[in-house]
Design an enzyme around this catalytic site. Structure first.
Site, PDB file in Angstrom:
ATOM      1  N   ASP A   9      35.511  62.690  22.641  1.00  0.00           N
ATOM      2  CA  ASP A   9      36.975  62.792  22.550  1.00  0.00           C
ATOM      3  C   ASP A   9      37.744  61.632  23.197  1.00  0.00           C
ATOM      4  OD1 ASP A   9      36.200  65.178  21.432  1.00  0.00           O
ATOM      5  OD2 ASP A   9      37.252  66.470  22.841  1.00  0.00           O
ATOM      6  N   LYS A 106      35.819  68.606  15.645  1.00  0.00           N
ATOM      7  CA  LYS A 106      35.719  69.977  16.153  1.00  0.00           C
ATOM      8  C   LYS A 106      37.111  70.495  16.481  1.00  0.00           C
ATOM      9  CE  LYS A 106      35.036  68.227  20.817  1.00  0.00           C
ATOM     10  NZ  LYS A 106      36.273  68.784  21.394  1.00  0.00           N
ATOM     11  N   CYS A 151      35.499  69.249  27.665  1.00  0.00           N
ATOM     12  CA  CYS A 151      34.639  68.990  26.508  1.00  0.00           C
ATOM     13  C   CYS A 151      33.304  68.344  26.872  1.00  0.00           C
ATOM     14  CB  CYS A 151      35.401  68.194  25.460  1.00  0.00           C
ATOM     15  SG  CYS A 151      36.701  69.207  24.703  1.00  0.00           S
TER      16      CYS A 151
HETATM   17  C1  VGL Z   1      39.770  68.948  25.527  1.00  0.00           C
HETATM   18  C2  VGL Z   1      41.270  70.532  26.196  1.00  0.00           C
HETATM   19  C3  VGL Z   1      41.588  70.815  24.895  1.00  0.00           C
HETATM   20  C4  VGL Z   1      38.770  67.905  25.921  1.00  0.00           C
HETATM   21  C5  VGL Z   1      40.066  69.219  24.212  1.00  0.00           C
HETATM   22  O1  VGL Z   1      38.491  66.988  25.108  1.00  0.00           O
HETATM   23  O2  VGL Z   1      38.251  67.981  27.056  1.00  0.00           O
HETATM   24  N1  VGL Z   1      40.364  69.611  26.522  1.00  0.00           N
HETATM   25  N2  VGL Z   1      40.978  70.144  23.904  1.00  0.00           N
END
Ligand code: VGL
Ligand code: ZN
Length: 197
Positions: A9, A106, A151
């Site tokens: 991410d 995702k 994540c």
């Molecule tokens: C994430 C919160 C919501 C992350 C993704 O990538 O850690 N955290 N969506």
């Protein structure tokens, strides 16, 4: 041993100026690009939510960072982030995406959040990543990216539980650290046999 780098991410919304900014999120981009050459495969994940996703506080008229109960358990309600097709959902402009063999998205299911690259937050719906790794003979994973306590943590624990050897390069991760989340994530990863470097 076949060893993949899993970059979690590294998107604009998790970097300074983004909707769910992680402090120092952009500082790790250069080191991650440099590390890519040391692996047999490079895989990127991309948080990828439809507008009105059930993990967004705005969807429930609630305050960001408040908690709610979902059918699958307790869920943090986040600011709107990583909406499909938005600039915030794009990878950081300096991330070397050309090196990636696979980009796995995702969080596209409107009813279920997905922190982990392996399973949605119901802990049963697979993303398909495990099958990809197994069919390529990948047995060892090094995880880097954002955020350490969400994540990266969920992905690392699921990978270890699924039988992969897992290393987290904490120097190439940054955390949200909300309400003690980094300490409990660190303890949980260690308990699952994840090696923290
Ligand atoms: C994430 C919160 C919501 C992350 C993704 O990538 O850690 N955290 N969506
Ligand atoms: Zn998300």
């Amino acid at each position: 041993m076949t060893h993949a780098l899993l970059v979690i991410d590294l998107q604009n919304d998790f970097c300074p100026g983004g909707a769910l900014a992680v402090a120092g999120g952009d500082e790790i981009v250069h080191g991650i690009n440099a590390a890519m050459n040391d692996f047999d495969a490079v895989i990127l994940t991309q948080d990828w939510h439809p507008a009105g996703h059930s993990s967004f506080a705005s969807t429930h008229d609630a305050d960001p960072m408040s908690m709610t109960e979902m059918p699958y358990g307790t869920q943090v309600l986040w600011p709107d982030h990583c909406i499909q097709g938005s600039v915030g959902a794009q990878f950081h402009a300096n991330l070397q995406t050309d090196r990636a063999d696979l980009i796995i998205r995702k969080g596209y299911n409107p009813a279920i959040d997905s922190y982990s690259a392996f399973f949605e937050n119901d802990k049963t719906t697979p993303t398909g990543l495990e099958g990809y790794l197994r069919t390529r003979g990948i047995d060892t994973l090094t995880l880097v990216g954002l955020a350490t306590d969400y994540c990266v943590n969920y992905s690392a624990v699921d990978a270890a539980t699924s039988g992969f050897k897992v290393i987290v390069r904490t120097d190439l991760c940054r955390a949200i650290n909300f309400d003690g989340s980094l300490a409990s994530a660190t303890a949980g990863m260690q308990k699952s046999g994840v090696r923290l470097l």
